[in-house]
Design an enzyme around this catalytic site. Structure first.
Site, PDB file in Angstrom:
ATOM      1  N   ALA A  33       0.825  -1.208   0.000  1.00 16.21           N
ATOM      2  CA  ALA A  33       0.000   0.000   0.000  1.00 16.21           C
ATOM      3  C   ALA A  33       0.855   1.252   0.000  1.00 16.21           C
ATOM      4  O   ALA A  33       2.047   1.204   0.305  1.00 16.21           O
ATOM      5  CB  ALA A  33      -0.920   0.007   1.222  1.00 16.21           C
ATOM      6  N   ASN A  34       0.247   2.353  -0.353  1.00 14.08           N
ATOM      7  CA  ASN A  34       0.860   3.665  -0.184  1.00 14.08           C
ATOM      8  C   ASN A  34       0.342   4.284   1.103  1.00 14.08           C
ATOM      9  O   ASN A  34      -0.764   3.980   1.549  1.00 14.08           O
ATOM     10  CB  ASN A  34       0.479   4.573  -1.361  1.00 14.08           C
ATOM     11  CG  ASN A  34       1.500   4.534  -2.468  1.00 14.08           C
ATOM     12  OD1 ASN A  34       2.209   3.550  -2.631  1.00 14.08           O
ATOM     13  ND2 ASN A  34       1.565   5.603  -3.224  1.00 14.08           N
TER      14      ASN A  34
END
Ligand code: CTP
Ligand code: CA
Length: 228
Positions: A33-34
């Site tokens: 994920a970011n």
């Protein structure tokens, strides 16, 4: 509710906003994920709706409630975000505030990957995700009249954002310098420049809500001067 006619400078206009991170699965229990809280994107969706726009918010996983008066579409992966954005076109303005994961894992097993004693860690083979901002900016049909991107940069934020605006083919970029302690992920304050074809405009350091309100106001001004 959606049946009540909206009022304000953006009444009759439609907007698409992306927000939050994307989650790219590794297996059924793990993901890449970011870092993104979604606060800025959600605030922009609310600010546009407050000025009368009909807003579709395409959001990755966040801890935020769906904003009132906004149609919120929940997605996990970048490819799903891309498809949801395509499905929401045409719109007058699109603001891409999501922190889209640049890569996804090519093959994701249906079963959880298990550790095995003495075995090396699994190698993840990655593929590049679709660039939603660049794709929508380059559409031959249904390109929004105004396409706005974001750029979170560490150092020389304006210079990098000016180059990024060219590369993406969007109209404006909201450049955020995340190296000086403001604009930090999950924080409430942002130090931003608005990059347009006229150059870079420094905005006063302000909350993400104020950045959202200033951007929504600039968007309203853009459409007001366009219809003169
Ligand atoms: N963006 C997007 N789809 C992607 C990657 C980025 O729509 N797959 C959008 C973001 O929402 C943002 C803008 O593009 O509005 C800039 O994102 P950023 O990550 O800064 O740009 P990249 O081109 O991915 O460059 P890099 O991460 O290498 O700096
Ligand atoms: Ca990126």
């Amino acid at each position: 509710s959606g049946t009540v006619p909206k009022q304000g400078p953006l009444a009759g206009r439609s907007a698409l906003v992306t927000s939050g991170p994307t989650h790219e699965p590794i297996d059924p229990v793990r993901y890449i994920a970011n870092r993104s809280s979604g606060k800025q994107g959600h605030a922009i969706a609310m600010a546009l709706a407050a000025l009368g726009a009909r807003v579709t918010l395409v959001s990755g996983p966040t801890r935020l409630p769906d904003p009132d008066g906004v149609e919120t579409i929940h997605v996990e992966r970048a490819e799903e975000m891309m498809q949801a954005c395509r499905d929401s076109l045409p719109v007058d303005v699109a603001v891409f505030a999501a922190a889209v994961a640049d890569w996804r894992v090519i093959s994701t097993p249906a079963a959880k990957i298990k550790k095995q004693d003495g075995a090396p860690p699994p190698a993840l083979e990655l593929a590049e995700n679709p660039d939603i901002l660049k794709t929508v900016s380059g559409l031959a049909t249904d390109r929004p009249a105004l396409v706005v991107g974001f750029a979170a940069e560490t150092g020389d934020a304006v210079e990098k954002a000016v180059a990024k605006r060219k590369r993406k083919g969007c109209d404006w970029i909201v450049a955020n310098d995340v190296s000086d302690g403001t604009g930090t992920f999950g924080g409430d304050e942002n130090a931003v420049h608005l990059i347009t074809d006229a150059g870079a405009d420094a905005w006063p350091r302000s909350t993400k809500q104020d950045v959202a309100r200033m951007l929504a106001q600039r968007i309203a001004t853009y459409f007001e001067s366009e219809s003169d």
